[in-house]
Design a protein around this motif. Structure first.
Motif, PDB file in Angstrom:
ATOM      1  N   GLN A 104      43.154  51.797  48.940  1.00  0.00           N
ATOM      2  CA  GLN A 104      43.336  50.856  50.037  1.00  0.00           C
ATOM      3  C   GLN A 104      43.842  49.529  49.483  1.00  0.00           C
ATOM      4  OE1 GLN A 104      40.140  48.815  52.704  1.00  0.00           O
ATOM      5  NE2 GLN A 104      41.497  47.410  51.637  1.00  0.00           N
ATOM      6  N   SER A 169      44.441  52.742  55.445  1.00  0.00           N
ATOM      7  CA  SER A 169      45.037  51.487  55.877  1.00  0.00           C
ATOM      8  C   SER A 169      44.028  50.370  55.598  1.00  0.00           C
ATOM      9  CB  SER A 169      45.403  51.532  57.361  1.00  0.00           C
ATOM     10  OG  SER A 169      44.293  51.906  58.154  1.00  0.00           O
ATOM     11  N   ALA A 187      49.066  48.483  57.978  1.00  0.00           N
ATOM     12  CA  ALA A 187      48.470  49.757  58.380  1.00  0.00           C
ATOM     13  C   ALA A 187      49.555  50.756  58.759  1.00  0.00           C
ATOM     14  CB  ALA A 187      47.515  49.545  59.542  1.00  0.00           C
ATOM     15  N   ALA A 190      51.318  51.858  55.594  1.00  0.00           N
ATOM     16  CA  ALA A 190      50.458  52.751  54.808  1.00  0.00           C
ATOM     17  C   ALA A 190      50.512  54.169  55.373  1.00  0.00           C
ATOM     18  CB  ALA A 190      49.024  52.240  54.800  1.00  0.00           C
ATOM     19  N   GLU A 191      50.479  54.283  56.700  1.00  0.00           N
ATOM     20  CA  GLU A 191      50.537  55.607  57.324  1.00  0.00           C
ATOM     21  C   GLU A 191      51.893  56.257  57.078  1.00  0.00           C
ATOM     22  OE1 GLU A 191      49.432  57.811  61.532  1.00  0.00           O
ATOM     23  OE2 GLU A 191      49.686  55.626  61.495  1.00  0.00           O
TER      24      GLU A 191
END
Length: 263
Positions: A104, A169, A187, A190-191
């Motif tokens: 993360q 995320s 986020a 990240a996805e």
């Protein structure tokens, strides 16, 4: 060799194979966690009152079957963690097939790409774009890539070792617009990086934001964050975030950890 000796030898070999198989089965599942100070703050002992969620994830797992190594380091971005050989390379050298790496990053990736303090910023997004810079800390030229690019490189390194990668995320900051928590573009990136690299993904920002909104800003302000800090969680906040990660792992068996989460 006589028939009796042959049988004795075969029995011995069978016993050794059986014992070896038993020992292999008894090895604990190893989970590495990498990230920034929202995952592991300071020495991970709460000495400054702040905690990261990685310090509590093991509390929700079967300690007899799982071993958790929280290798997150405060102040790092996806770039600075990846390029620091004393951090990432040491983990890679210890990875075994079947290990799992949870990651993360994002809170520090928005920092300047070039500065004399940390030089940790990344290009916004999840592209293959790069920028050549003179890194004042390393005193050499460096190719700097996007946030998503570094996440994808982590995943490739992990898979090359026969291990599995799970991208989270980043948790949201304690910032609100009305009754809703402000969310970050990191986020989404990240996805995207998880999808492109065929890594598993935990929508941690959404999970945490939903939990915060259910309890309200007043409760979050006094229980999860220091009054002067909108990023780093107190113990209650870190415990909540770890619990949310564990619950997601438990409810999504395809991530491969559900069987080790305490019920």
């Amino acid at each position: 060799m006589s028939r009796s000796k042959t049988i004795t030898l075969l029995c011995a070999i069978f016993s050794m194979l059986t014992l070896s198989s038993f020992l292999i089965k008894q090895e604990k599942q190893r989970i590495y966690i990498i990230g920034d100070s929202t995952v592991r703050n300071g020495q991970g002992n709460g000495s400054n009152g702040q905690w990261g969620w990685g310090s509590f994830l093991a509390d929700y797992m079967d300690g007899e079957k799982v071993e958790v190594f929280n290798k997150a380091l405060g102040g790092t971005s996806s770039r600075s963690y990846f390029t620091n050989r004393s951090l990432w390379q040491q983990i890679l050298d210890s990875l075994r097939p079947g290990d799992i790496v949870l990651m993360q990053f994002g809170h520090n990736d928005s920092s300047p790409i070039v500065d004399s303090a940390r030089a940790r910023g990344t290009i916004r997004g999840n592209s293959d774009d790069y920028q050549e810079v003179n890194n004042p800390l390393l005193k050499q030229k460096e190719m700097v890539y996007s946030y998503g690019f570094y996440l994808r490189r982590f995943v490739k390194n992990i898979k090359d070792r026969g291990a599995r990668a799970i991208i989270c995320s980043p948790i949201p900051r304690n910032k609100w617009e009305g009754n809703e928590v402000v969310k970050s573009d990191y986020a989404k990136w990240a996805e995207e990086a998880a999808t492109q690299s065929a890594a598993d993904f935990i929508p941690l920002q959404d999970l945490v934001a939903t939990a915060y909104q259910q309890q309200g800003q007043g409760y979050v302000n006094t229980h999860y964050f220091d009054a002067k800090d909108a990023t780093h969680t107190l113990k209650d906040g870190a415990v909540l975030n770890a619990k949310l990660v564990a619950a997601y792992l438990s409810n999504n068996p395809k991530l491969g950890l559900a069987q080790w989460i305490k019920k």
